[in-house]
Design an enzyme around this catalytic site. Structure first.
Site, mmCIF file in Angstrom:
data_model
loop_
_atom_site.group_PDB
_atom_site.id
_atom_site.type_symbol
_atom_site.label_atom_id
_atom_site.label_comp_id
_atom_site.label_asym_id
_atom_site.label_seq_id
_atom_site.Cartn_x
_atom_site.Cartn_y
_atom_site.Cartn_z
ATOM 1 N N ASP A 1 0.819 -1.210 0.000
ATOM 2 C CA ASP A 1 0.000 0.000 0.000
ATOM 3 C C ASP A 1 0.857 1.265 0.000
ATOM 4 O O ASP A 1 1.938 1.294 0.591
ATOM 5 C CB ASP A 1 -0.899 -0.008 1.238
ATOM 6 C CG ASP A 1 -1.995 1.039 1.166
ATOM 7 O OD1 ASP A 1 -2.395 1.418 0.049
ATOM 8 O OD2 ASP A 1 -2.440 1.495 2.234
ATOM 9 N N LEU B 1 11.435 -20.748 -2.378
ATOM 10 C CA LEU B 1 10.394 -19.845 -1.884
ATOM 11 C C LEU B 1 9.192 -19.947 -2.803
ATOM 12 O O LEU B 1 9.340 -20.042 -4.015
ATOM 13 C CB LEU B 1 10.908 -18.390 -1.865
ATOM 14 C CG LEU B 1 9.881 -17.291 -1.556
ATOM 15 C CD1 LEU B 1 9.577 -17.247 -0.055
ATOM 16 C CD2 LEU B 1 10.384 -15.918 -2.016
ATOM 17 N N HIS C 1 3.061 2.688 -8.908
ATOM 18 C CA HIS C 1 2.988 1.236 -9.126
ATOM 19 C C HIS C 1 4.276 0.727 -9.771
ATOM 20 O O HIS C 1 4.791 -0.334 -9.407
ATOM 21 C CB HIS C 1 1.790 0.902 -10.019
ATOM 22 C CG HIS C 1 0.465 1.261 -9.415
ATOM 23 N ND1 HIS C 1 0.078 0.838 -8.161
ATOM 24 C CD2 HIS C 1 -0.568 2.012 -9.901
ATOM 25 C CE1 HIS C 1 -1.135 1.303 -7.891
ATOM 26 N NE2 HIS C 1 -1.539 2.015 -8.930
#
Length: 256
Positions: free
Chosen positions: A36, A147, A53
């Site tokens: 955010d 991962l 972004h």
């Protein structure tokens, strides 16, 4: 016998920062991240929201490297929510295209690191070109074990639960399962990603203190950490800071 794939080590942080020294049981297995603050970051600099972004991509990539360094095994990124369709058409168009291009340009890097990419979300409304890139990334990286990176694109926690209930209802109607046989464990089999582990650490940037409909079922006992840093300014040190906070907490899971 086929040659074993060589995994590339994560790159060092440009400052030379190293992960904190913690015991293995102090490291969260699964970290969920709400990325955010992109819009506010861009506004502070007199730039369009889309610039925020774009800047945030580097933050996620650095956090992936940092997660590997410290030993996190699963990382979930809230890349596009089911509520994000309410944004302006131009921003939605940008975000769809951006997610597609990030998958296309970064999947080889993720594969080299031993990262398994998994798409989590609702197919309805999602651009076919974005879904195609996500599926290709999943196929390319499906055998990786260092991962797991859950890319939550067109995802909503409520939507996931509703869709799970819809699937269960159909299974009951077709007599594949009995209503009385439903438990928390087999309910989870109907979620978008049944193999996803429960979230240990829920991290949100920008100082906002809410979960915004992200991984509601999986985060039932997650430790919440809200840090006052806008996402494009975050990196692996932000993750490590959150993990240090997590390590200081006592997780009781309802016990006294």
């Amino acid at each position: 016998m086929a040659n074993k794939k060589k995994v590339v080590a994560p790159t060092a942080h440009w400052t030379g920062a190293k992960p904190p020294k913690l015991k293995p049981d102090q490291i969260p297995n699964h970290v969920a991240v709400v990325m955010d603050g992109n819009g506010r970051w861009a506004k502070e600099r007199g730039m369009p929201r889309t610039a925020g972004h774009e800047a945030g991509e580097a933050s996620l990539l650095d956090m992936v490297h940092g997660a590997i360094e410290i030993g996190v095994k699963e990382l979930s990124a809230y890349a596009f929510s089911t509520e994000n369709w309410r944004r302006s058409p131009d921003e939605v168009k940008f975000l769809m295209g951006f997610n597609r291009e990030v998958m296309r340009s970064r999947r080889d890097e993720m594969n080299d690191l031993g990262v398994r990419i998994r798409w989590v979300g609702r197919e309805q409304k999602l651009w076919s070109s974005v879904l195609s890139e996500l599926r290709e990334a999943e196929e390319l990286t499906k055998s990786n074990k260092v991962l797991t990176l859950n890319m939550c694109v067109n995802y909503g926690g409520r939507a996931e639960i509703v869709d799970a209930i819809t699937s269960i209802s159909k299974a009951i109607k077709s007599k594949k399962i009995k209503p009385e046989s439903i438990t928390e464990k087999n309910f989870a089999k109907y979620l978008y990603s049944p193999q996803m582990s429960d979230v240990d650490l829920f991290l949100r940037s920008s100082g906002e203190q809410r979960t915004s409909n992200f991984l509601m079922w999986q985060s039932a006992y997650a430790e919440m950490v809200f840090l006052d840093v806008l996402w494009p300014d975050a990196d692996r040190r932000t993750l490590w800071n959150a993990i240090e906070i997590y390590a200081e907490r006592e997780r009781r899971f309802g016990k006294a």
